[in-house]
Design an enzyme around this catalytic site. Sequence first.
Site, PDB file in Angstrom:
ATOM      1  N   LYS A 232      34.835  46.310  27.147  1.00  0.00           N
ATOM      2  CA  LYS A 232      36.097  47.044  26.109  1.00  0.00           C
ATOM      3  C   LYS A 232      36.140  46.442  24.919  1.00  0.00           C
ATOM      4  O   LYS A 232      35.994  47.000  23.887  1.00  0.00           O
ATOM      5  CB  LYS A 232      37.569  46.797  27.101  1.00  0.00           C
ATOM      6  CG  LYS A 232      38.558  47.477  26.143  1.00  0.00           C
ATOM      7  CD  LYS A 232      39.923  47.136  26.570  1.00  0.00           C
ATOM      8  CE  LYS A 232      40.087  47.809  28.303  1.00  0.00           C
ATOM      9  NZ  LYS A 232      41.641  47.481  28.182  1.00  0.00           N
ATOM     10  N   GLU A 238      30.172  36.856  30.105  1.00  0.00           N
ATOM     11  CA  GLU A 238      29.101  37.319  30.937  1.00  0.00           C
ATOM     12  C   GLU A 238      28.515  38.356  30.485  1.00  0.00           C
ATOM     13  O   GLU A 238      27.073  38.611  30.848  1.00  0.00           O
ATOM     14  CB  GLU A 238      29.735  37.401  32.497  1.00  0.00           C
ATOM     15  CG  GLU A 238      30.288  36.209  32.865  1.00  0.00           C
ATOM     16  CD  GLU A 238      31.654  36.187  32.524  1.00  0.00           C
ATOM     17  OE1 GLU A 238      32.387  35.267  33.192  1.00  0.00           O
ATOM     18  OE2 GLU A 238      32.205  36.552  31.622  1.00  0.00           O
ATOM     19  N   GLY A 293      40.882  47.197  33.402  1.00  0.00           N
ATOM     20  CA  GLY A 293      39.593  47.290  33.785  1.00  0.00           C
ATOM     21  C   GLY A 293      39.449  47.661  35.328  1.00  0.00           C
ATOM     22  O   GLY A 293      38.511  48.631  35.571  1.00  0.00           O
ATOM     23  N   ARG A 294      40.588  47.049  36.315  1.00  0.00           N
ATOM     24  CA  ARG A 294      40.477  47.457  37.567  1.00  0.00           C
ATOM     25  C   ARG A 294      40.827  49.072  37.963  1.00  0.00           C
ATOM     26  O   ARG A 294      40.865  49.306  39.220  1.00  0.00           O
ATOM     27  CB  ARG A 294      41.282  46.553  38.375  1.00  0.00           C
ATOM     28  CG  ARG A 294      42.505  46.273  37.916  1.00  0.00           C
ATOM     29  CD  ARG A 294      43.328  45.192  38.614  1.00  0.00           C
ATOM     30  NE  ARG A 294      44.458  44.751  38.053  1.00  0.00           N
ATOM     31  CZ  ARG A 294      44.953  44.246  37.160  1.00  0.00           C
ATOM     32  NH1 ARG A 294      44.038  43.857  36.313  1.00  0.00           N
ATOM     33  NH2 ARG A 294      46.262  44.008  37.005  1.00  0.00           N
ATOM     34  N   GLU A 379      44.325  41.066  41.935  1.00  0.00           N
ATOM     35  CA  GLU A 379      44.248  40.614  40.490  1.00  0.00           C
ATOM     36  C   GLU A 379      45.445  41.223  39.767  1.00  0.00           C
ATOM     37  O   GLU A 379      46.237  40.830  39.057  1.00  0.00           O
ATOM     38  CB  GLU A 379      43.092  41.244  39.643  1.00  0.00           C
ATOM     39  CG  GLU A 379      43.091  40.879  38.148  1.00  0.00           C
ATOM     40  CD  GLU A 379      41.736  41.137  37.593  1.00  0.00           C
ATOM     41  OE1 GLU A 379      40.854  40.148  37.591  1.00  0.00           O
ATOM     42  OE2 GLU A 379      41.567  42.377  36.927  1.00  0.00           O
ATOM     43  N   HIS A 410      30.972  43.149  65.422  1.00  0.00           N
ATOM     44  CA  HIS A 410      29.810  42.075  65.924  1.00  0.00           C
ATOM     45  C   HIS A 410      30.238  40.704  65.221  1.00  0.00           C
ATOM     46  O   HIS A 410      29.147  40.071  65.146  1.00  0.00           O
ATOM     47  CB  HIS A 410      28.784  42.505  66.054  1.00  0.00           C
ATOM     48  CG  HIS A 410      28.543  43.689  67.006  1.00  0.00           C
ATOM     49  ND1 HIS A 410      28.145  43.449  68.250  1.00  0.00           N
ATOM     50  CD2 HIS A 410      28.539  45.137  66.956  1.00  0.00           C
ATOM     51  CE1 HIS A 410      28.301  44.761  68.950  1.00  0.00           C
ATOM     52  NE2 HIS A 410      28.334  45.620  68.132  1.00  0.00           N
ATOM     53  N   LYS A 530      38.479  30.972  31.693  1.00  0.00           N
ATOM     54  CA  LYS A 530      37.535  31.267  30.518  1.00  0.00           C
ATOM     55  C   LYS A 530      37.515  30.579  29.662  1.00  0.00           C
ATOM     56  O   LYS A 530      36.553  30.251  28.872  1.00  0.00           O
ATOM     57  CB  LYS A 530      38.290  32.791  30.495  1.00  0.00           C
ATOM     58  CG  LYS A 530      37.687  33.790  31.143  1.00  0.00           C
ATOM     59  CD  LYS A 530      38.267  35.185  30.755  1.00  0.00           C
ATOM     60  CE  LYS A 530      37.922  36.502  31.624  1.00  0.00           C
ATOM     61  NZ  LYS A 530      38.435  37.710  31.134  1.00  0.00           N
TER      62      LYS A 530
END
Length: 565
Positions: A232, A238, A293-294, A379, A410, A530
């Site tokens: 954005k 990152e 974002g999410r 979040e 399993h 951050k």
Amino acid sequence: MLRFDSLDSQGQLDTGDQPAGMAPPRTQSLVERPAWKALEQHYREIQPLHLRQLFADDPKRGERFTAEAAGIYLDYSKNRVTRETLELLVRLAEECGLCGRIDAMFRGEQINFTEKRPALHIALRAPKGERIVVEGIDVVPQVHAVLDHMAAFADQIRSGVWRGHTGKRIRVIINIGIGGSDLGPVMAFEALRAYSLRSMDFRFVSNVDGTDFNEATRDVDPEETLFIICSKTFTTTETLANACAAREWMLRKLDDTKAVRKHFVAVSTNAEEVSNFGIDTANMFEFWDWVGGRYSMDSAVGLSTMIAIGPENFQSMLAGFYEMDQHFRTAPFQENVPVIMALLAIWYNNFFNAHTIAVLPYEQYLKRFPAYLQQLTMESNGKHVTMDGIPVDYQTSPIVWGEPGTNGQHSFYQLIHQGTRLIPCDFIGFCQTSQPLGNHHDLLMANLFAQTEALAFGKTEEEVRSEGVPDWLCPHRAFEGNRPTNTLLAERLTPYTLGALVALYEHSVFTQGTIWNIDSFDQWGVELGKALSRQIIAELENTDGQLNHDSSTNALIRRYRGCRL
């Protein structure tokens, strides 16, 4: 500026002098509300009841405790609830002003109050002709302008009209992002892989660990590769590190900075930084501050999804989102699928002290769906203070985890069936398979239905003994049961169904946050790490610099300095 009309404790509009973006005041603590106190008393009464008894008392329970929306059928009969439970939970939602908060979101009010923004992901799937006004501007035409831009670009890539710098056709799309700019696109691509253009290869890079980028690019040709940089602000550490690595990787072969314009596009709001990077701003796809974002997989962040499945299928996905939006907005709470699921989550989290939820899709294409829901849920609702800034005195977000069936059977189902923890589960299945193979789908769905039955009803020691099992072994082979599950059943995993399923969980998360009186749309908890990492990066590079952290962090930094290559 958009005027923020706050909501009182009953969800009614309060048009007083409260500043824009401030939280709706709660005059009463959640745990002091009449419905909460009634639920505490009701829990003490219902807690000893077993699902065996609930089903015996109501032979049609499996038909009564159901709801349906946007092609998704919810069976919640295998939950430790009665009609009274649901009535009390609905009353709690009403006392917490859920109706008013829903209306405020759809009106574009600043319900993300700490950042003084609307939370308007619902605008991303609004059809043309609807009006959603923010600061005096109808945002729906803006949304459709971006969708049209995305569709035109996707068609160029899919048809081969768009070519790389040397004239070769683009065959590999690599999406570079992190958080919602990665989890949404990769989940959607994996979920809808059956609808994707199989002549193209789609890859996703998010981790700043160099392994992620190197493995994604090791066997592809830069001349045939297009990078989508999703950030954005175009400043995410990152994402920018991986974007710069991608540019260097490409230029090592193409050796012409002009090539960046043919091999990179951006999903961003920062035209200046996009241009500085070398990307033509004509190939920048916009989204807005009011999209978290999410909550962004159906925005321009979904460009890789649109290229993969085509604009028509992407529009079908948006239609599924929209249909669930309308159901959430208009259906009575007693019939409202997202609200029911949210209330059940609160019931177990806050009254049964069941602090995790397992999401178990019996569909291999949904293998990334639990990871997607981890961010969406934790979040959003992993908060420790109310919207008034007061520490909460109750649990907020549950821990979400899961794995596709039948793999999980399993792996960790032993704990769910016979462990000491109560773990509510969401089972997700489809009546038709996307990939027919023998009787595989019948085997898959038989397992889903069997697991929910076994979790609900278990097997007593007497039943085990009647099968001829020795007495000493009976306790080991008995199943307590009474383990709650939801079953979500749809006809088939299509783009439309995926949109409806994601919207269902979005609105369930929002409902839970409303009842807990927390802001589900900010994420300040990720900021401190951050900020500290930016300081430590400089300290790792300057081996002579003074360290001013705690003794543990200082010692770790010194050890790293001494051992790194």
